[in-house]
Design a protein around this motif. Structure first.
Motif, PDB file in Angstrom:
ATOM      1  N   ARG A  10      -6.692   8.430   0.212  1.00  0.00           N
ATOM      2  CA  ARG A  10      -6.596   7.322   1.156  1.00  0.00           C
ATOM      3  C   ARG A  10      -5.533   6.314   0.740  1.00  0.00           C
ATOM      4  O   ARG A  10      -5.211   6.183  -0.449  1.00  0.00           O
ATOM      5  N   ALA A  11      -5.002   5.601   1.734  1.00  0.00           N
ATOM      6  CA  ALA A  11      -4.038   4.527   1.486  1.00  0.00           C
ATOM      7  C   ALA A  11      -4.716   3.195   1.756  1.00  0.00           C
ATOM      8  O   ALA A  11      -5.262   2.976   2.840  1.00  0.00           O
ATOM      9  N   PHE A  12      -4.680   2.291   0.768  1.00  0.00           N
ATOM     10  CA  PHE A  12      -5.295   0.973   0.901  1.00  0.00           C
ATOM     11  C   PHE A  12      -4.193  -0.077   1.007  1.00  0.00           C
ATOM     12  O   PHE A  12      -3.336  -0.174   0.117  1.00  0.00           O
ATOM     13  N   GLU A  13      -4.227  -0.867   2.062  1.00  0.00           N
ATOM     14  CA  GLU A  13      -3.200  -1.883   2.292  1.00  0.00           C
ATOM     15  C   GLU A  13      -3.761  -3.273   2.054  1.00  0.00           C
ATOM     16  O   GLU A  13      -4.907  -3.560   2.418  1.00  0.00           O
ATOM     17  N   ALA A  21       1.385  -4.715   0.191  1.00  0.00           N
ATOM     18  CA  ALA A  21       1.332  -3.661  -0.820  1.00  0.00           C
ATOM     19  C   ALA A  21       0.423  -2.551  -0.325  1.00  0.00           C
ATOM     20  O   ALA A  21      -0.546  -2.803   0.401  1.00  0.00           O
ATOM     21  N   VAL A  22       0.738  -1.328  -0.725  1.00  0.00           N
ATOM     22  CA  VAL A  22      -0.082  -0.163  -0.423  1.00  0.00           C
ATOM     23  C   VAL A  22      -0.354   0.576  -1.726  1.00  0.00           C
ATOM     24  O   VAL A  22       0.569   0.820  -2.516  1.00  0.00           O
ATOM     25  N   ALA A  31       2.161   2.453  -4.050  1.00  0.00           N
ATOM     26  CA  ALA A  31       3.070   3.216  -3.193  1.00  0.00           C
ATOM     27  C   ALA A  31       4.111   2.345  -2.519  1.00  0.00           C
ATOM     28  O   ALA A  31       5.147   2.851  -2.068  1.00  0.00           O
ATOM     29  N   LEU A  32       3.867   1.051  -2.457  1.00  0.00           N
ATOM     30  CA  LEU A  32       4.794   0.165  -1.753  1.00  0.00           C
ATOM     31  C   LEU A  32       4.482  -1.276  -2.100  1.00  0.00           C
ATOM     32  O   LEU A  32       3.319  -1.666  -2.191  1.00  0.00           O
ATOM     33  N   PHE A  33       5.532  -2.058  -2.326  1.00  0.00           N
ATOM     34  CA  PHE A  33       5.409  -3.507  -2.350  1.00  0.00           C
ATOM     35  C   PHE A  33       6.645  -4.063  -1.675  1.00  0.00           C
ATOM     36  O   PHE A  33       7.772  -3.732  -2.037  1.00  0.00           O
ATOM     37  N   GLU A  34       6.420  -4.907  -0.674  1.00  0.00           N
ATOM     38  CA  GLU A  34       7.527  -5.568   0.000  1.00  0.00           C
ATOM     39  C   GLU A  34       7.209  -7.046   0.149  1.00  0.00           C
ATOM     40  O   GLU A  34       6.047  -7.442   0.299  1.00  0.00           O
ATOM     41  N   SER A  35       8.257  -7.852   0.083  1.00  0.00           N
ATOM     42  CA  SER A  35       8.088  -9.298   0.180  1.00  0.00           C
ATOM     43  C   SER A  35       9.419  -9.911   0.580  1.00  0.00           C
ATOM     44  O   SER A  35      10.480  -9.405   0.211  1.00  0.00           O
ATOM     45  N   GLY A  36       9.349 -11.003   1.344  1.00  0.00           N
ATOM     46  CA  GLY A  36      10.576 -11.641   1.792  1.00  0.00           C
ATOM     47  C   GLY A  36      11.397 -10.758   2.695  1.00  0.00           C
ATOM     48  O   GLY A  36      12.626 -10.909   2.790  1.00  0.00           O
ATOM     49  N   GLY A  37      10.735  -9.818   3.379  1.00  0.00           N
ATOM     50  CA  GLY A  37      11.433  -8.937   4.295  1.00  0.00           C
ATOM     51  C   GLY A  37      12.159  -7.791   3.638  1.00  0.00           C
ATOM     52  O   GLY A  37      12.878  -7.047   4.319  1.00  0.00           O
ATOM     53  N   LEU A  38      11.969  -7.619   2.316  1.00  0.00           N
ATOM     54  CA  LEU A  38      12.672  -6.571   1.576  1.00  0.00           C
ATOM     55  C   LEU A  38      11.696  -5.689   0.815  1.00  0.00           C
ATOM     56  O   LEU A  38      10.683  -6.164   0.293  1.00  0.00           O
ATOM     57  N   ALA A  39      12.030  -4.408   0.714  1.00  0.00           N
ATOM     58  CA  ALA A  39      11.285  -3.507  -0.149  1.00  0.00           C
ATOM     59  C   ALA A  39      11.567  -3.871  -1.598  1.00  0.00           C
ATOM     60  O   ALA A  39      12.725  -4.062  -1.991  1.00  0.00           O
ATOM     61  N   ARG A  40      10.503  -3.952  -2.404  1.00  0.00           N
ATOM     62  CA  ARG A  40      10.648  -4.310  -3.817  1.00  0.00           C
ATOM     63  C   ARG A  40      10.363  -3.131  -4.748  1.00  0.00           C
ATOM     64  O   ARG A  40      10.626  -3.215  -5.946  1.00  0.00           O
ATOM     65  N   THR A  41       9.795  -2.066  -4.190  1.00  0.00           N
ATOM     66  CA  THR A  41       9.584  -0.842  -4.959  1.00  0.00           C
ATOM     67  C   THR A  41       9.974   0.352  -4.100  1.00  0.00           C
ATOM     68  O   THR A  41       9.978   0.280  -2.866  1.00  0.00           O
ATOM     69  N   HIS A 104     -12.231  -4.557  -1.698  1.00  0.00           N
ATOM     70  CA  HIS A 104     -11.044  -4.503  -0.855  1.00  0.00           C
ATOM     71  C   HIS A 104     -11.145  -5.603   0.182  1.00  0.00           C
ATOM     72  O   HIS A 104     -11.976  -5.547   1.089  1.00  0.00           O
ATOM     73  N   THR A 105     -10.324  -6.650  -0.011  1.00  0.00           N
ATOM     74  CA  THR A 105     -10.240  -7.747   0.946  1.00  0.00           C
ATOM     75  C   THR A 105      -8.836  -7.758   1.532  1.00  0.00           C
ATOM     76  O   THR A 105      -8.021  -6.886   1.245  1.00  0.00           O
ATOM     77  N   ALA A 106      -8.538  -8.755   2.346  1.00  0.00           N
ATOM     78  CA  ALA A 106      -7.229  -8.802   2.998  1.00  0.00           C
ATOM     79  C   ALA A 106      -6.087  -8.788   1.986  1.00  0.00           C
ATOM     80  O   ALA A 106      -5.067  -8.124   2.201  1.00  0.00           O
ATOM     81  N   ALA A 107      -6.233  -9.525   0.886  1.00  0.00           N
ATOM     82  CA  ALA A 107      -5.122  -9.684  -0.057  1.00  0.00           C
ATOM     83  C   ALA A 107      -5.423  -9.158  -1.449  1.00  0.00           C
ATOM     84  O   ALA A 107      -4.614  -9.339  -2.357  1.00  0.00           O
ATOM     85  N   THR A 108      -6.567  -8.493  -1.631  1.00  0.00           N
ATOM     86  CA  THR A 108      -6.962  -8.039  -2.967  1.00  0.00           C
ATOM     87  C   THR A 108      -7.577  -6.639  -2.882  1.00  0.00           C
ATOM     88  O   THR A 108      -8.343  -6.344  -1.970  1.00  0.00           O
ATOM     89  N   LEU A 109      -7.250  -5.818  -3.860  1.00  0.00           N
ATOM     90  CA  LEU A 109      -7.836  -4.485  -3.982  1.00  0.00           C
ATOM     91  C   LEU A 109      -8.175  -4.234  -5.442  1.00  0.00           C
ATOM     92  O   LEU A 109      -7.349  -4.477  -6.324  1.00  0.00           O
ATOM     93  N   THR A 110      -9.393  -3.741  -5.704  1.00  0.00           N
ATOM     94  CA  THR A 110      -9.799  -3.356  -7.047  1.00  0.00           C
ATOM     95  C   THR A 110     -10.288  -1.914  -7.035  1.00  0.00           C
ATOM     96  O   THR A 110     -11.166  -1.558  -6.246  1.00  0.00           O
ATOM     97  N   LEU A 111      -9.703  -1.099  -7.903  1.00  0.00           N
ATOM     98  CA  LEU A 111     -10.092   0.295  -8.067  1.00  0.00           C
ATOM     99  C   LEU A 111     -10.467   0.545  -9.523  1.00  0.00           C
ATOM    100  O   LEU A 111      -9.973  -0.132 -10.434  1.00  0.00           O
ATOM    101  N   SER A 112     -11.322   1.550  -9.750  1.00  0.00           N
ATOM    102  CA  SER A 112     -11.789   1.858 -11.101  1.00  0.00           C
ATOM    103  C   SER A 112     -11.880   3.363 -11.285  1.00  0.00           C
ATOM    104  O   SER A 112     -12.165   4.109 -10.335  1.00  0.00           O
TER     105      SER A 112
END
Length: 304
Positions: A10-13, A21-22, A31-41, A104-112
């Motif tokens: 699964r993909a978590f956004e 971030a994904v 898998a992805l982080f973007e900020s300021g309209g630009l891909a950062r990874t 998993h909230t709007a701006a936070t994800l925790t996996l273990s």
């Protein structure tokens, strides 16, 4: 109806303002982080395994173990040779397992996930990672806990490939907050750590055009008056992406493949708590004591 699962699960956004971030379920891969309209990874689809370790969590050790062999409390340990062509164990035990969602909230994800007892690994270790977005940046916090009945050594790393939007990698400059380099042969230690010269371009901005790097750098520490180490990838107009890290991440591996899928030239900037083959050298390993959690953080943010 039959069930199906992508290679990365699964993909978590998560989102916050213009930051997104994904993270994928298998391997807890960023898998992805973007900020300021630009891909950062660099990114990749969930339908195939991450290319070249992209975005991986590297635990309970980062990088390589020579021959997959090391000793713990006087007993020889033989890990599976997950880099078979070179005959080494590489990047820990959790890249190819499904991680459990803790929050998993709007701006936070925790996996273990748990690195279980298995050939070559003597104690179970639970690793919990939280990704959170705020003020345009991404913070990645890890807690590691030995679940067994005796202490065990531990190392941690991450494998993001950085970018600054669509600017070609060869038009970017890399600046490291590192003081030393560990010589490598075939990606394993070969010689003594030596200091980087004060004028070394990696300390002031190494233009990546023509550079072929797969090197380990140490002595990563905050500058005077700061409390975090900073590594930066910048364009000619000074816009860029910064990878910051707690002092616990005293090492960084830099890797510049020329065949990243869909991108070509790319640059991995991998924060690590210990160098390659640390399970044999003992250098900067953490000792996890049962029931005593260990925590460290790093993150990404736009600059310029």
């Amino acid at each position: 109806m039959s069930e199906r699962m992508d290679a990365c699960g699964r993909a978590f956004e998560i989102t916050d303002g213009d930051a997104r971030a994904v993270v994928y379920e298998v391997g807890a891969t960023l898998a992805l982080f973007e900020s300021g309209g630009l891909a950062r990874t660099e990114t990749h689809p969930p339908t195939r395994r991450p290319p070249k370790g992209a975005g991986a969590v590297l635990a309970p050790w980062p990088n390589r173990v020579r021959g997959g062999c090391w000793r713990h409390d006087g007993t020889e340990q033989q890990l599976a040779l997950t880099e078979p062509d070179a005959g080494n164990a590489i990047h820990g035990l959790l890249r190819h397992v499904g991680w459990t969602v803790c929050e998993h909230t709007a701006a936070t994800l925790t996996l273990s996930a748990v690195a279980a007892v298995q050939p070559g690994w003597p104690q179970p270790v639970r690793v919990t990672v939280t990704w959170s977005l705020a003020d345009g940046g991404l913070t990645v916090s890890t807690t590691a806990t030995c679940l067994g009945d005796a202490p065990v050594p531990f190392g941690l790393g991450f494998h993001p490939y950085l970018r600054v939007g669509d600017i070609p990698t060869d038009e970017l400059a890399l600046t490291l907050g590192a003081d030393t380099e560990l010589p490598l042969t075939d990606q394993l230690p070969d010689g003594e750590v030596h200091r980087l010269a004060g004028a070394d371009p990696l300390r002031s901005g190494l233009v990546l055009a023509g550079q072929v790097l797969d090197a380990a750098y140490g002595g990563c520490r905050p500058a005077s008056g700061d409390d975090i180490t900073r590594h930066r990838l910048t364009a000619a107009d000074d816009q860029g992406t910064e990878l910051w890290a707690d002092p616990a991440f005293g090492w960084v591996q830099v890797f510049t493949p020329d065949d990243f899928p869909g991108r070509g030239r790319a640059v991995a900037v991998e924060p690590m708590t210990c160098p390659p083959d640390a399970l044999n050298s003992g250098t900067d390993l953490v000792t996890l004591v049962p029931g005593e959690p260990w925590t460290a953080s790093w993150g990404l943010r736009p600059i310029g």
